[in-house]
Design an enzyme around this catalytic site. Structure first.
Site, PDB file in Angstrom:
ATOM      1  N   SER A  12       0.847  -1.196   0.000  1.00 11.61           N
ATOM      2  CA  SER A  12       0.000   0.000   0.000  1.00 11.61           C
ATOM      3  C   SER A  12       0.881   1.245   0.000  1.00 11.61           C
ATOM      4  CB  SER A  12      -0.864   0.030   1.259  1.00 11.61           C
ATOM      5  OG  SER A  12      -0.057   0.293   2.391  1.00 11.61           O
ATOM      6  N   ASP A  13       0.400   2.334  -0.591  1.00  9.82           N
ATOM      7  CA  ASP A  13       1.068   3.592  -0.308  1.00  9.82           C
ATOM      8  C   ASP A  13       0.865   3.855   1.187  1.00  9.82           C
ATOM      9  OD1 ASP A  13       2.470   5.932  -0.329  1.00  9.82           O
ATOM     10  OD2 ASP A  13       1.425   6.801  -2.039  1.00  9.82           O
ATOM     11  N   TRP A  14       1.718   4.697   1.727  1.00 10.49           N
ATOM     12  CA  TRP A  14       1.783   4.843   3.187  1.00 10.49           C
ATOM     13  C   TRP A  14       0.495   5.470   3.759  1.00 10.49           C
ATOM     14  CZ3 TRP A  14       5.260   2.128   1.334  1.00 10.49           C
ATOM     15  CH2 TRP A  14       6.355   1.654   2.042  1.00 10.49           C
TER      16      TRP A  14
END
Ligand code: BGC
Length: 756
Positions: free
Chosen positions: A232-234
């Site tokens: 996932s993006d952060w």
């Protein structure tokens, strides 16, 4: 080479809780270890244009410090090199630094399309064109991964703005996704096999990308064959269970005690099949295994060599936009060069946010120029403006103008201060700061020899002021060695060879996305469809300041001898269009030329761009030297994504193939005919009369049930020429049952069943 994990054995031995934990990081930058089974944590770090390893206090916004690393040119500059081999070499150097710092995965490259010139992260992205982004992104990933570390291809997908980036729904039709926003990811996944792909923050057509099964599984894995980890993006995960189901393996940073618990409970409640979780765990274990097996912590890093490479890359990424002959400069002893603009003393060379690198050293343009000019040349400096807007603009400008007036030549550094562009927000306009433009105007009144050097991550307008400069060199945010590179170019020890990877419009209002960027009320509608960047400007026949692909050189090039040959056949799956031409350096300096190939489908059943980049070659040519540029096109290069067929469709007909130095300067062109079997959606009751008649089997079936007149047309009302023009687009279902149409619904259904 290091150890291996027994992935299957470990999977069998893991408890449910351990499996859930493995699908979350253990902190900002590490995967979760399972010590009792010998599974270590591995580290990931930003990226993309340098390693940002945070040894202690971790955050993902670049707030706390990171270990020194070479800051290479950012993607906007790298892309302007149009040199895949160079990008690969930069990737290799990044890979070595990543290895040496014991980091397993470098979080990049970012290959999102520059949909709008205002996107705050345009400096981190390659281009407005998917082909260029894909070819260069692929070289980047291959380079990094050749060193035994992974990459994270990001931000997948349709993350083309920073405004409301975590919540906004990018509303994009499938054709536009397939032709513009996905191809760079597709090429890189297929060609370069990145270890990981990072899903983006935004929603796509209403669904969070982190829990989008079509994106993360149907397209990425089933169609493109991706076998690695989706991270996932952060902070992009909202529903951990839905995300695992959709195909997301690793959540970063972890929502500890929340996401892992949700996964365990969902499996226990029978809401999540443990086999689905096992798949994600297997991919995580394989990633750790890959990292361990390839770890080489003793990898030597030659910082000087990397700095030299960064300088070469910065040189190739700079684009000479205009030049009336002022450049290259040849200052003589006794002359004065006025260097103006704070950027010359305080260089800006990278963007802000998660990609911010702590450089190993920084070249300052002013110092570099002083060191490079012949003895007896005075290089005098005045800042002209401040980067934070402080100080008295009047006094600063006055000092600079006085210096310009007594100098033989002026080099004026203009650009965007850091506060004007960054990850996290978009710009609101494309202008340079007003005090800088006022300074240029005043300097112009004092000097007839003014070269402007631009320092910015996203494109700035030049239309209001470009005539006040005798040359404009666009240097982008070009990394820690940019200061030396710009001096190489100004003095002509290197010849500019960068080309624009994005259009510079005359006005922001001309940008195809202008009317719908950045959207509102939680949605951004990609209303311009496939007409992004030059595809839109060209379709609208708009004048632009500088077209996609543009860039000057200190030498000149000529194109001739175009040869285009169609081989194989689309029906047999081996269609190829081979293109070649001769490029000659007609000037008196060595230089590099980028031969660009564009394709236009001249007659199509859907609206298609006037030209699309499908090939490019960068050639190194000595004065007088000629070289042959060769390209090969496949059926896919000529196809469009059909919303009705739900596949790539190549329509038979004429295609124009053009080659030249920019999208708007294409001296060579030829029209070729390409054959292809007709592809259409299967006929149904809702297909129109026109569609039925255009399909040989459909037409025959209609003739069968309605009869045929002497002149070959359909018998009865539906054969009437005038009526056909009026109701030709009516579905057969609506026409069947009209008074005087001798076709009822039951018969139509039978015909449809027979045809399918
Ligand atoms: C950015 C990513 C980055 C991640 C980790 C996010 O905010 O969008 O590009 O890799 O943070 O720092």
């Amino acid at each position: 080479m290091g150890e291996h994990l027994d992935v299957e054995g470990i999977l069998a031995a893991l408890t449910l809780e351990e499996k859930a934990a493995l699908c979350l990081g253990s902190d900002f930058w590490h995967t979760a270890p399972v010590e009792r089974l010998g599974v270590p944590a591995v580290m990931v770090s930003d990226g993309p244009h340098g390693l940002r390893k945070q040894p202690q206090e971790a955050d993902h916004l670049g707030l706390s410090g990171s270990n020194p690393a070479t800051c290479f040119p950012t993607a906007c500059a790298l892309a302007s090199s149009w040199n895949a081999d160079l990008v690969r070499r930069v990737g290799e150097a990044l890979g070595r630094e990543t290895q040496a710092e014991e980091v397993a995965v470098l979080l990049g490259p970012g290959v999102n399309i520059k949909r709008s010139p205002l996107c705050g992260r345009n400096f981190e992205y390659f281009s407005e064109d998917p082909y260029l982004s894909g070819v260069l992104g692929s070289a980047f990933v291959q380079g990094v991964q050749s060193q035994g570390v992974g990459t994270s291809l990001k931000h997948y997908a349709a993350n083309n703005q920073e405004t409301d980036r975590v919540r906004v729904s990018a509303d994009v039709d499938e054709r536009t996704l397939r032709e513009i926003y996905l191809p760079a990811f597709e090429r890189i996944v297929k060609e370069a096999r990145p270890w990981t792909v990072m899903c983006s923050y935004n929603r796509l057509n209403g669904t969070h990308v982190s829990q989008h099964p079509w994106l993360l599984t149907t397209v990425l894995r089933d169609e493109w064959g991706f076998e690695g980890v989706v991270v996932s993006d952060w902070g992009a995960v909202h529903d951990r269970v839905a995300a695992v189901r959709a195909g997301l393996d690793l959540e970063m940073p972890p929502q500890l005690g929340w996401s892992d618990t949700a996964l365990v409970e969902a499996v226990r409640a029978g809401e999540l099949d443990e086999a689905v979780l096992d798949l994600a765990v297997t991919r995580m274990l394989r990633l750790v295994d890959q990292a361990l097996a390839n770890a080489r912590p003793d990898t030597p890093v030659d910082r000087d060599a990397h700095h030299t490479l960064a300088r070469a890359a910065a040189r190739e990424g700079a684009v000479l936009l205009t030049n009336d002959g002022l450049l290259p400069l040849a200052p003589q002893p006794g002359q004065t060069v006025a260097v103006l603009g704070e950027f010359a003393r305080t260089p800006r060379f990278q963007g802000a946010g998660s990609s911010q690198v702590n450089p190993t050293r920084v070249d300052v343009p002013l110092d570099e120029l002083r060191a490079a000019v012949p003895d007896g040349v005075e290089v005098a400096f005045a800042p002209g403006f401040t980067l934070d807007g402080s100080g008295d603009p009047g006094a600063l400008a006055e000092e600079a103008v006085a210096l310009a007036a007594r100098a033989d030549v002026v080099v004026l550094f203009l650009g965007l201060p850091a506060a004007e562009e960054s990850e996290g927000f978009d710009r609101t306009h494309m202008h340079l700061p007003l005090p800088q433009l006022e300074l240029l105007r005043a300097v112009r009144r004092a000097s007839r020899r003014v070269a402007v050097v631009l320092v910015n991550g996203s494109a700035v307008l030049t239309s209001g002021w470009q005539d006040d400069a005798d040359a404009i060199l666009e240097c982008w945010l070009s990394g820690q060695a940019a200061g030396g590179a710009v001096v190489d170019l100004l003095l002509g020890t290197a010849n500019p060879s960068g080309r624009l990877a994005e259009t510079i419009p005359l006005r922001h209002e001309d940008s195809p996305s202008y009317l719908s960027f950045p959207g509102d009320s939680g949605h951004v509608r990609y209303g311009e469809g496939v007409f992004v960047g030059y595809r839109g400007h060209d379709k609208l026949e708009q004048p632009v300041a500088f077209p996609f692909g543009h860039g000057l050189s200190y030498t000149s090039f000529a194109y001739d001898d175009l040869a285009v040959a169609v081989r194989g056949s689309h029906a047999d799956g081996d269609l190829r269009v081979s293109v070649s031409c001769r490029v000659t350096n007609t000037g008196d300096r060595a230089g590099q030329e980028v031969a660009q190939l564009y394709v236009h489908d001249r007659e199509a059943s859907v609206t298609r761009p006037v030209r699309e980049l499908k090939g490019f070659v960068k050639l190194d040519l000595a004065p007088g030297e000629s070289s042959t540029a060769t390209f090969e096109l496949t059926a896919r290069d000529l196809s469009f994504w059909s919303e009705t067929v739900r596949d790539w469709v190549l329509e038979a007909g004429e295609f124009r193939v053009s080659v030249g130095p920019s999208s708007r300067d294409l001296p060579l062109g030829e029209v070729v005919h390409v054959d292809a079997p007709r592809v259409a959606a299967a006929l149904g009751a809702m297909s129109s009369l026109e569609e039925w008649l255009a399909d040989p089997a459909g037409a025959a079936a209609l003739h069968d049930v309605l009869g045929t007149r002497d002149d070959g047309r359909l018998a009865g009302m539906l054969g009437d020429e005038e009526l056909q023009r009026v109701v030709g687009n009516f579905p057969m279902r609506s026409l069947a049952g009209f008074p005087n149409v001798t076709l009822d619904h039951a018969t139509l259904d039978e015909v449809v069943a027979r045809l399918s």
